[in-house]
Design a protein around this motif. Structure first.
Motif, short mmCIF file in Angstrom:
data_model
loop_
_atom_site.label_atom_id
_atom_site.label_comp_id
_atom_site.label_asym_id
_atom_site.label_seq_id
_atom_site.Cartn_x
_atom_site.Cartn_y
_atom_site.Cartn_z
N VAL A 121 16.60 36.63 -7.38
CA VAL A 121 16.37 37.97 -6.83
C VAL A 121 17.70 38.58 -6.41
CG1 VAL A 121 13.99 37.57 -6.05
CG2 VAL A 121 15.89 36.99 -4.53
N TYR A 122 17.78 39.90 -6.55
CA TYR A 122 18.97 40.64 -6.11
C TYR A 122 18.52 41.70 -5.12
CZ TYR A 122 23.34 43.28 -6.30
OH TYR A 122 24.52 43.91 -5.98
N ASP A 123 19.07 41.66 -3.92
CA ASP A 123 18.70 42.61 -2.86
C ASP A 123 17.18 42.78 -2.76
OD1 ASP A 123 21.32 43.07 -2.18
OD2 ASP A 123 21.41 45.12 -2.97
N PRO A 124 16.43 41.71 -2.61
CA PRO A 124 14.98 41.87 -2.53
C PRO A 124 14.58 42.64 -1.28
CG PRO A 124 15.59 39.64 -1.89
CD PRO A 124 16.85 40.29 -2.42
N ALA A 125 13.73 43.65 -1.45
CA ALA A 125 13.31 44.48 -0.32
C ALA A 125 12.11 43.86 0.37
CB ALA A 125 12.98 45.89 -0.81
N VAL A 126 12.24 42.60 0.72
CA VAL A 126 11.16 41.87 1.37
C VAL A 126 11.32 42.00 2.88
CG1 VAL A 126 12.44 39.68 1.39
CG2 VAL A 126 9.93 39.65 1.41
N SER A 127 10.19 42.07 3.59
CA SER A 127 10.25 42.18 5.04
C SER A 127 9.91 40.83 5.67
CB SER A 127 9.27 43.25 5.54
OG SER A 127 9.43 43.46 6.93
N VAL A 128 10.87 40.28 6.40
CA VAL A 128 10.70 39.00 7.09
C VAL A 128 10.95 39.24 8.58
CG1 VAL A 128 11.52 36.63 7.33
CG2 VAL A 128 11.42 37.69 5.06
N ASN A 129 9.95 38.92 9.39
CA ASN A 129 10.06 39.16 10.84
C ASN A 129 10.47 40.60 11.13
OD1 ASN A 129 9.34 36.49 11.69
ND2 ASN A 129 11.38 35.79 11.05
N HIS A 130 9.83 41.54 10.43
CA HIS A 130 10.01 42.98 10.64
C HIS A 130 11.44 43.45 10.33
CE1 HIS A 130 6.08 42.74 12.46
NE2 HIS A 130 6.52 41.83 13.30
N SER A 131 12.05 42.85 9.29
CA SER A 131 13.40 43.25 8.91
C SER A 131 13.43 44.61 8.23
CB SER A 131 14.03 42.19 8.00
OG SER A 131 13.24 42.01 6.82
#
Length: 276
Positions: A121-131
């Protein structure tokens, strides 16, 4: 590059673009999951260079709401793209996946359950702990409700923080959008902005702690652009911390949209990884 439409189990249609299809005998291909606000065709240069370097096919598909793929549902969730990725993997007999930005978020969530062997993955726009936060969506919706798509697009661009234009004042960016409305890029941005906002909301709705990502493949490569917005690195760092087998790379001099330009250093990084 070849283009074809494939059917999904729910009766939908996905437009599949394949590069290096004649190399299928060399092994399974790599499936590319595109970002928001772009189409599969925007990855042509990337797919061509990666396929040539690997000597294997690279398959990119238009997610729903793009190209000749089915429309995106109003009640869209990440599960829809995960099911579609599963269909593409089965159709192409591919087990390696690359996701960029929003496509990276889809890939990370999907690889917890799908038979992915190697995940990058490159710059994945995943939200972890409300990131990932999107306080700007209310202003965006006010602008679209009043029919001001130029302002709505400006709010979206500034909210994502992913391009040079995002640093412009909102009023100037709104004017710039008016001036570029007739260009190919301007038209595409307008066509995709509503799908893009649904996808941002879906990312936030799928927020979770890092621990569930322990189910990711042992071979996972996480790449973040040195010049990309900081929020990408926040989530990626947390996932890397819990996933002991993952590799984490900061690509020097690269920004969020570097994937579309396919710099040699990125292609080399990915081809080395997918070559095993």
């Amino acid at each position: 590059m070849t283009s074809k439409n494939i059917k999904t189990p729910d009766g939908g249609t996905l437009e599949l673009l394949s590069t290096g299809a004649e190399l299928a005998s060399a092994g399974s291909g790599v499936v590319v999951v595109p970002a928001s606000m772009v189409t599969a065709a925007d990855y042509t240069k990337f797919a061509q260079k990666l396929s040539a370097e690997l000597g294997r096919p690279v398959h990119t598909f238009n997610r729903r709401g793009r190209g000749s793929s089915s429309p995106q549902a109003e009640d869209y969730t990440l599960d829809a793209d995960i099911r579609d990725l599963d269909a593409v993997m089965k159709h192409t007999s591919s087990t390696d996946v690359f996701g960029h930005s929003f496509g990276g978020a889809v890939a990370l969530h999907a690889a917890r359950t799908l038979p992915v062997e190697r995940l990058a993955v490159y710059d994945p726009a995943v939200s972890v702990n409300h990131s990932v936060k999107a306080d700007w969506t209310a202003e965006y919706e006010r602008a679209t409700a009043s029919g001001d798509d130029d302002r709505a697009l400006a709010v979206l661009t500034k909210g994502l923080e992913t391009g040079a234009f995002s640093r412009m004042p909102l009023s100037m960016l709104t004017i710039a959008n008016k001036l570029t409305a007739g260009t190919h890029v301007g038209k595409q941005m307008r066509e995709l902005m509503r799908t893009g906002v649904r996808e941002i909301k879906a990312i936030i709705a799928a927020d979770m702690p890092a621990e569930p990502f322990l189910k990711l493949p042992l071979e996972t490569l996480i790449i973040v652009g040195e010049k990309s917005p900081a929020y990408f690195g926040v989530a990626c760092g947390q996932i890397h911390d819990v996933l002991s087998g993952s590799s984490y790379t900061i690509l020097q001099g690269a920004g969020h949209d570097s994937v579309l330009r396919a710099p040699d250093k990125l292609i080399t990084e990915l081809s080395d990884f997918f070559a095993g």
